[in-house]
Design a protein around this motif. Structure first.
Motif, short mmCIF file in Angstrom:
data_model
loop_
_atom_site.label_atom_id
_atom_site.label_comp_id
_atom_site.label_asym_id
_atom_site.label_seq_id
_atom_site.Cartn_x
_atom_site.Cartn_y
_atom_site.Cartn_z
N GLN A 1 -7.94 -5.03 3.39
CA GLN A 1 -6.51 -4.87 3.62
C GLN A 1 -5.96 -3.76 2.75
O GLN A 1 -6.06 -3.80 1.52
N ILE A 2 -5.39 -2.76 3.38
CA ILE A 2 -4.75 -1.64 2.67
C ILE A 2 -3.25 -1.66 2.89
O ILE A 2 -2.48 -1.60 1.93
N ILE A 3 -2.84 -1.76 4.16
CA ILE A 3 -1.41 -1.82 4.46
C ILE A 3 -0.87 -3.18 4.07
O ILE A 3 -1.54 -4.19 4.23
N PHE A 4 0.36 -3.20 3.56
CA PHE A 4 1.02 -4.41 3.06
C PHE A 4 0.26 -5.01 1.88
O PHE A 4 0.22 -6.23 1.70
N ALA A 5 -0.34 -4.15 1.08
CA ALA A 5 -1.07 -4.58 -0.11
C ALA A 5 -1.03 -3.44 -1.13
O ALA A 5 -0.55 -2.33 -0.86
N LEU A 6 -1.57 -3.72 -2.32
CA LEU A 6 -1.55 -2.73 -3.41
C LEU A 6 -2.20 -1.40 -3.03
O LEU A 6 -1.64 -0.34 -3.35
N PRO A 7 -3.38 -1.39 -2.35
CA PRO A 7 -3.99 -0.08 -2.03
C PRO A 7 -3.09 0.81 -1.19
O PRO A 7 -3.04 2.03 -1.42
#
Length: 290
Positions: free
Chosen positions: A152-158
């Motif tokens: 998970q990248i979108i809607f998360a720290l990354p």
């Protein structure tokens, strides 16, 4: 020959004469210009800044501290500091490498690289955030593959870090490139001729010569990273206590009519801006002294 020399001398005197003419304008004109500048700064800078702090403390110091001690506010502050630290570190490495390559070497595509570095200055931060949605979102180019591998990248720290890095990466490189180009390559060539390796030359010759400009770029990068709203708003998902940075948290509080709490968090960002201005002035003096 004497006529041409006299003409040349007269042409050389014109800029100095023009400068003196500007400084010798009537006092009324000079004071009017100064008053307009001060009035503009007061209306668009000092007054809004004072309003932020006035609203933040409108319900007293206890309410101010309570607003900052809320779990969502603490999470937003922690996330903002974490994202800024990661973004500044990545931009520090990229800015050094890019500036060193552009200023010290000639290679195909050099002008293209300079243009790409300037790209975030001309592209809206919202567009920058949408780029990552199109790449890593559920319906994006890599979305299905990332879902299959539980990434998970979108809607998360990354995603927040990527968006922040994209809008802030010109700052370090743009501070270093002109200085490195002005310094030339003579010192590096001398060090290499004396037997120094490439890394030794970089750390012992190049880096000490640009240390203040580097700190200046890092300072500007950090200020922009902490205050970034548009790109982060697109990729964060606005999950309270998880993906809300300080600017996003301020927006939510304000939309919920929690004005004192919103201005309390905003005052932290304003305080960071004031600290940035002080450090910026110090570093500018250092740069001028060199």
């Amino acid at each position: 020959m004497s006529v041409s020399v006299g003409t040349l001398v007269s042409h050389r005197k014109k800029p100095a004469d023009a400068a003196r003419a500007v400084r010798s304008e009537p006092a009324l004109v000079r004071w009017t210009v100064v008053a307009i500048a001060i009035l503009f700064l007061f209306v668009f800078l000092v007054l809004p800044l004072a309003t932020v702090f006035q609203q933040a403390f409108s319900r007293g110091l206890g309410a101010y501290l309570a607003a900052l001690a809320q779990p969502d506010a603490l999470a937003a502050i922690q996330l903002t500091l974490m994202v800024a630290a990661i973004s500044v570190a990545l931009n520090l490495v990229f800015g050094l490498i890019a500036a060193w390559a552009i200023a010290k070497f000639d290679f195909p595509g050099k002008s293209v690289l300079i243009t790409l570095i300037d790209l975030p200055f001309s592209v809206s931060p919202v567009i920058s955030g949408l780029v990552f949605i199109l790449l890593f979102g559920a319906q994006g180019f890599f979305g299905r593959w990332m879902q299959d591998h539980d990434i998970q990248i979108i809607f998360a720290l990354p995603g927040i870090v990527l968006a922040t890095v994209l809008v802030t990466f010109p700052f370090v490189a743009r501070e270093l490139i002109p200085l490195m180009q002005e310094q030339g390559t003579q010192e590096e060539e001398a060090a290499i001729s004396l037997g120094a390796s490439g890394l030794q030359t970089f750390f012992r010759v190049t880096l000490p010569n640009v240390k203040w400009a580097l700190l200046y770029g890092v300072l500007l990068c950090n200020a922009r990273a902490m205050g970034e709203f548009g790109a982060v708003s697109v990729v964060s998902g606005h999950v309270r206590g998880e993906t809300n940075t300080m600017p996003l948290h301020v927006e939510i509080l304000y939309n919920e009519y929690q004005f004192a709490a919103a201005f309390a968090v905003a005052s932290l960002l304003a305080l960071l801006a004031l600290v940035t201005l002080v450090l910026k002035a110090v570093l500018e003096r250092r740069l001028d002294a060199e």
